[in-house]
Design a protein around this motif. Structure first.
Motif, PDB file in Angstrom:
ATOM      1  N   UNK A  91      -0.864  -3.370  -4.755  1.00 45.08           N
ATOM      2  CA  UNK A  91      -0.016  -4.319  -4.017  1.00 45.08           C
ATOM      3  C   UNK A  91       1.449  -4.135  -4.380  1.00 45.08           C
ATOM      4  N   UNK A  92       1.738  -3.808  -5.638  1.00 42.38           N
ATOM      5  CA  UNK A  92       3.127  -3.591  -6.057  1.00 42.38           C
ATOM      6  C   UNK A  92       3.730  -2.382  -5.368  1.00 42.38           C
ATOM      7  N   UNK A  93       2.951  -1.320  -5.262  1.00 40.49           N
ATOM      8  CA  UNK A  93       3.449  -0.130  -4.566  1.00 40.49           C
ATOM      9  C   UNK A  93       3.744  -0.441  -3.097  1.00 40.49           C
ATOM     10  N   UNK A  94       2.837  -1.165  -2.443  1.00 42.14           N
ATOM     11  CA  UNK A  94       3.058  -1.507  -1.034  1.00 42.14           C
ATOM     12  C   UNK A  94       4.331  -2.338  -0.883  1.00 42.14           C
ATOM     13  N   UNK A  95       4.545  -3.280  -1.783  1.00 36.17           N
ATOM     14  CA  UNK A  95       5.771  -4.085  -1.728  1.00 36.17           C
ATOM     15  C   UNK A  95       7.005  -3.210  -1.896  1.00 36.17           C
ATOM     16  N   UNK A  96       6.936  -2.232  -2.774  1.00 32.07           N
ATOM     17  CA  UNK A  96       8.070  -1.330  -2.974  1.00 32.07           C
ATOM     18  C   UNK A  96       8.327  -0.501  -1.719  1.00 32.07           C
ATOM     19  N   UNK A  97       7.275   0.004  -1.100  1.00 33.91           N
ATOM     20  CA  UNK A  97       7.439   0.774   0.147  1.00 33.91           C
ATOM     21  C   UNK A  97       8.089  -0.093   1.225  1.00 33.91           C
ATOM     22  N   UNK A  98       7.646  -1.325   1.323  1.00 32.03           N
ATOM     23  CA  UNK A  98       8.198  -2.223   2.339  1.00 32.03           C
ATOM     24  C   UNK A  98       9.683  -2.483   2.105  1.00 32.03           C
ATOM     25  N   UNK A  99      10.064  -2.688   0.842  1.00 33.10           N
ATOM     26  CA  UNK A  99      11.474  -2.911   0.538  1.00 33.10           C
ATOM     27  C   UNK A  99      12.315  -1.681   0.871  1.00 33.10           C
ATOM     28  N   UNK A 100      11.789  -0.511   0.579  1.00 32.10           N
ATOM     29  CA  UNK A 100      12.519   0.715   0.896  1.00 32.10           C
ATOM     30  C   UNK A 100      12.715   0.836   2.400  1.00 32.10           C
ATOM     31  N   UNK A 101      11.670   0.552   3.158  1.00 31.72           N
ATOM     32  CA  UNK A 101      11.800   0.659   4.611  1.00 31.72           C
ATOM     33  C   UNK A 101      12.758  -0.394   5.160  1.00 31.72           C
ATOM     34  N   UNK A 102      12.775  -1.567   4.576  1.00 36.09           N
ATOM     35  CA  UNK A 102      13.710  -2.609   5.022  1.00 36.09           C
ATOM     36  C   UNK A 102      15.155  -2.173   4.825  1.00 36.09           C
ATOM     37  N   UNK A 118      -0.124   1.160   3.445  1.00 36.60           N
ATOM     38  CA  UNK A 118       1.196   1.027   4.041  1.00 36.60           C
ATOM     39  C   UNK A 118       1.271   1.749   5.379  1.00 36.60           C
ATOM     40  N   UNK A 119       0.761   2.966   5.437  1.00 36.71           N
ATOM     41  CA  UNK A 119       0.797   3.736   6.681  1.00 36.71           C
ATOM     42  C   UNK A 119      -0.058   3.103   7.774  1.00 36.71           C
ATOM     43  N   UNK A 120      -1.119   2.414   7.368  1.00 37.97           N
ATOM     44  CA  UNK A 120      -2.037   1.828   8.352  1.00 37.97           C
ATOM     45  C   UNK A 120      -1.343   0.801   9.231  1.00 37.97           C
ATOM     46  N   UNK A 121      -0.289   0.186   8.738  1.00 39.44           N
ATOM     47  CA  UNK A 121       0.409  -0.819   9.533  1.00 39.44           C
ATOM     48  C   UNK A 121       1.567  -0.268  10.338  1.00 39.44           C
ATOM     49  N   UNK A 122       1.717   1.061  10.402  1.00 37.27           N
ATOM     50  CA  UNK A 122       2.839   1.682  11.107  1.00 37.27           C
ATOM     51  C   UNK A 122       2.359   2.554  12.254  1.00 37.27           C
TER      52      UNK A 122
END
Length: 846
Positions: A214-225, A296-300
């Motif tokens: 979950x921490x990695x996914x949150x980091x990916x989301x912040x980077x994309x934001x 993360x990729x599954x939601x894109x």
């Protein structure tokens, strides 16, 4: 070997001169001679690093006609990313003097990331010009990065819409993995109950790793934001923390040592598979990383994130708890990690390198990413490979307004055209930020002659509304505090690897020097601009008297220009300035942090991230090594080497010229000292040893890195290290089998500490089921009369600290069945096959 040979083959194929071909052939021969066969370890770290850095810096087959694709690549993460353990071509430490919370980040210009970027930039077939930004910092956790604190502070600030690739190596600190290695391999900091301490750390790490997805996914989301939907996110995994699972610790063993005699008392002799467990928690972290990328990729709509598993690359090169890498008699793969005191090349007090990639590891990983992943288009499969695009540039613009009373109409004109101008510009660049600064005269804004009305923002509507809200008032005397206005703009946080422009709107000359505060002059303004890489200063004057000699010098030296305008044509002039600024080439001196070097050592300057616009190409690179405004050397390729004969602290400049004569300017800090650590020799608490952290534990004014008394005391308190070579052991019942141990003393291998006066060691087999010829000799034989799996223990003392290490001895009934066993005992071929088939059948049914 294959990796290095592949690089050599590529470079030989593209060699442009006979001299270069001969040099590469010589290097190839040296590589094959020293890296193949039983004498693989004889090829020193220093020689291999020199070779790898030579290869990554060679200029080959530079095409002067192809338009390159500019890329901004940002690195986030921890010590495995920053560069701990890296060395320069002379095998010297080269950490940059940057820190977080008064603690060094250990960033290195020869880390695997920097070597990957260098290889990409230097390969003509890749057709890219990468500007890199290293935000990773030793000690950072994912939580630190997400919360913008501790060693993760400011890392996400490096991500913006101009970021094309974000590379991450993080997570190992969240699970306390470095502590696992220190405790389980070197029994530090708990040398007494080290088995229990090791087991607890591993169990805790496994539990944490399972929750990191979950921490990695949150980091990916912040980077994309913070970036763009098509920014690639690359998560680089970690190698195993142990080379194999043959390393065991024995629980319940009480070792009593005396100076003259000592005894080993077996309490329970329960073996703990430390090596296996260290590898298992590494695999658990891999699983969390892979799952996070998939989730993360599954939601894109497109896959933009990818995971790079490095375990196969590093197989056989990982830290070896049994010290097998010290065994020169065996054809073993070279170690790609620093372990601790025993590693060849240890320099001074440098625990920062323990269990991190050594120069071989950095070179291997950098080349692996270059060869196998390139721009990561094949990894982030939802995104196409980058292609040349006119919008491939980002820009930061500071609008600096004279807001004295006579400027009211000029401000209104600029505000009216701002939104249209910026909207058009925004559509033609990768990313755009703007800020607004106003200045008048001494103490017009409280105690300040200038103020920041709007810090940098991507919101162009905010830029327009801020300009519209400026109020022209005051003045009276003719000259104004223009220099304070520019300095206020220059003191903002400008991005690295982007075009930087300041546009000054004025109808009056500057005060020179300003009669208050720092008494600024135009030289101060120029120096500050150049230190920022630089900021090109443009001036729009609506009065002919505004362009003084000082203003002319600022414009000419920073790469800007002076424009005259009537009050109703300000908007058109702004458009002209921005068009000019974005048409000129982008120059890049290869670093956002600077060059820190040793005196009398070569410094290789890198201009590969530079590029021309509008289909043009760069034809000339001019180098000013001491920042005096005189270009010392010209080349047609984007790299040059220079040697500073004495200490130097200042700026180097690069001016690039394209095929139409347009020019771009880049600058970089250069700091040259005896030990290359960025600390002036007169202020350095270890002037001859590289220690940019300047740590002085004893407070005696001598840094830990060169304080012999401190180092000696530390090493003497450190546990002695024992290892069992040649593992795993397999033999036949009733036959002698050779065993060999190795004892490493803290302070050995050039650490500078005094070696202990004696060391004692003893072999032990559980319940004395086997016969050891000489229990006190490190090289001896063992004979076990019955088939089975036995725990073989080696215990040691140096008089102050004790240690033990264990492995398994597998004894077969005969030579035919030798080495064929289940995980916890001997079995015949048919029994083992039955077990394996049963397990496979159950797995398929599940």
């Amino acid at each position: 070997v294959a990796t290095a040979t592949q690089i050599l083959t590529s470079y030989k194929f593209n060699a442009q001169t006979k001299k270069q071909t001969r040099a590469l052939n010589d290097a190839d021969g040296a590589l094959k001679q020293h890296l193949v066969g039983p004498r693989a370890r004889s090829f020193s770290v220093k020689n291999f690093v020199a070779l790898s850095l030579l290869l990554s810096s060679l200029t080959v087959s530079i095409s002067v006609n192809a338009q390159v694709v500019p890329l901004k690549v940002v690195l986030l993460g921890d010590s495995s990313a920053a560069g701990n353990g890296a060395r320069d071509e002379s095998d010297e430490r080269n950490y940059l003097p940057d820190s977080k919370e008064d603690d060094l980040c250990y960033r290195s210009p020869t880390s695997w990331f920097s070597q990957y970027v260098n290889l990409m930039n230097r390969d003509d077939s890749k057709n890219v010009a990468i500007a890199k930004d290293v935000a990773a910092c030793s000690g950072a956790t994912i939580a630190d990065i997400l919360n913008d604190e501790n060693k993760g502070a400011d890392q996400l600030k490096a991500i913006d819409p101009g970021t094309d690739i974000a590379i991450i190596s993080a997570g190992i600190n969240d699970m306390g993995f470095t502590d696992v290695l220190k405790q389980c391999i070197f029994h530090y900091p708990n040398p007494v109950t080290y088995v229990d301490a090791c087991r607890k750390l591993i169990d805790d790490a496994e539990e944490i790793a399972a929750a990191l997805e979950a921490s990695y996914v949150s980091l990916f989301q912040r980077i994309q934001q913070e970036s763009r939907p098509d920014t690639k996110i690359v998560l680089v995994g970690y190698p195993y923390g142990a080379v194999d699972d043959s390393y065991y610790l024995v629980d319940g063993v009480d070792i009593e040592f005396e100076l003259s005699t000592w005894n080993l008392v077996d309490v329970s002799a329960e073996r703990y598979a430390a090596g296996q467990r260290i590898r298992e928690i590494g695999e658990r972290l891999d699983q969390a990383q892979e799952n996070a990328v998939k989730s993360f990729n599954a939601g894109l709509a497109n896959d933009v994130a990818c995971f790079v598993n490095t375990k196969a690359l590093f197989a056989g090169h990982e830290p070896d708890p049994n010290l097998n890498f010290l065994d020169d008699s065996e054809d073993r793969l070279p170690l790609w990690f620093w372990e601790s005191f025993e590693v060849e090349g240890f320099q001074g007090f440098d625990m920062s390198a323990w269990f991190h990639y050594n120069p071989l590891g950095h070179a291997a990983l950098g080349n692996y990413l270059f060869q196998e992943y390139s721009d990561f288009s094949s990894c982030a499969s939802g995104l196409a490979a980058p292609t040349p695009d006119e919008s491939d540039v980002s820009v930061d613009i500071a609008f600096v307004f004279d807001t004295t009373g006579s400027m009211a109409d000029d401000i209104a004109s600029a505000a009216a055209s701002a939104i249209d101008t910026l909207s058009a510009l925004q559509a033609n660049v990768t990313s755009l930020r703007g800020s607004v600064v106003e200045y008048r005269d001494d103490r017009c804004f409280g105690d300040l002659p200038a103020r920041v009305a709007l810090n940098f923002t991507f919101d162009i509507n905010s830029i327009q509304s801020t300009i519209e809200g400026l109020w022209a008032n005051g003045g009276g005397d003719y000259p104004e505090s223009l220099y304070s206005g520019l300095m206020a703009a220059f003191n903002l946080e400008w991005r690295t690897g982007v075009k930087k422009v300041a546009i000054v709107f004025t109808d009056a000359p500057p005060q020179d020097p300003e009669p208050f505060g720092a008494r600024l002059t135009y030289q101060d303004v120029i120096e500050k601009s150049l230190s920022l890489d630089p900021v090109a200063a443009y001036f729009i004057q609506t009065s002919s008297g505004a362009a003084t000699n000082g203003v002319s010098e600022i414009a000419a030296t920073t790469g800007g220009e002076i424009f005259s305008s009537s009050r109703d044509t300000v908007g058109a002039v702004v458009e002209e300035i921005l068009e000019e600024a974005l048409t000129t080439p982008f120059a890049w001196l290869g670093t956002s942090t600077g060059y820190y070097a040793y005196t009398n050592a070569p410094v290789t300057f890198d201009g590969y991230g530079s590029f021309a616009k509008s289909g043009k190409n760069l034809t000339l690179y001019e180098w000013d090594f001491d920042g005096d405004g005189t270009y010392d050397q010209s080349t047609t390729v984007p790299t040059v080497t220079y040697i500073y004969l004495g200490s130097f602290s200042g700026l180097a400049q690069l001016r690039v010229t394209d095929s139409e004569g347009l020019q771009g300017l880049a600058t970089a800090i250069v700091d040259v000292s005896v030990d290359g650590d960025g600390i002036a020799d007169g202020d350095d608490n270890c002037p001859t040893i590289h220690n940019p952290d300047q740590i002085d534990t004893t407070g005696n004014g001598v840094g830990d890195a060169c304080d012999e008394s401190f180092i000696s005391d530390f090493y003497e308190s450190f546990p002695v290290k024992a290892g069992i070579l040649g593992t795993p052991y397999t033999g036949v019942a009733g036959e002698d089998m050779s065993i060999e141990g190795r004892i490493v003393l803290p302070g050995a291998e050039g650490s500078g500490a005094t070696e202990p006066t004696f060391v004692r060691s003893r072999w032990y087999v559980e319940e004395n089921k086997c016969i050891i010829e000489d229990e006190a000799e490190l090289q001896t034989t063992i004979q076990c009369p019955e088939p089975g799996v036995y725990t073989l223990l080696l215990a040691a003392t140096n008089g102050s600290t004790n240690t033990s290490v264990a492995t398994l001895v597998e004894i077969a009934e005969n030579e035919t069945s030798k080495g064929k066993r289940g995980k916890d005992g001997i079995c015949s071929e048919y029994v083992c096959m039955f077990v394996w088939l049963t397990a496979f059948t159950m797995m398929m049914m599940n």
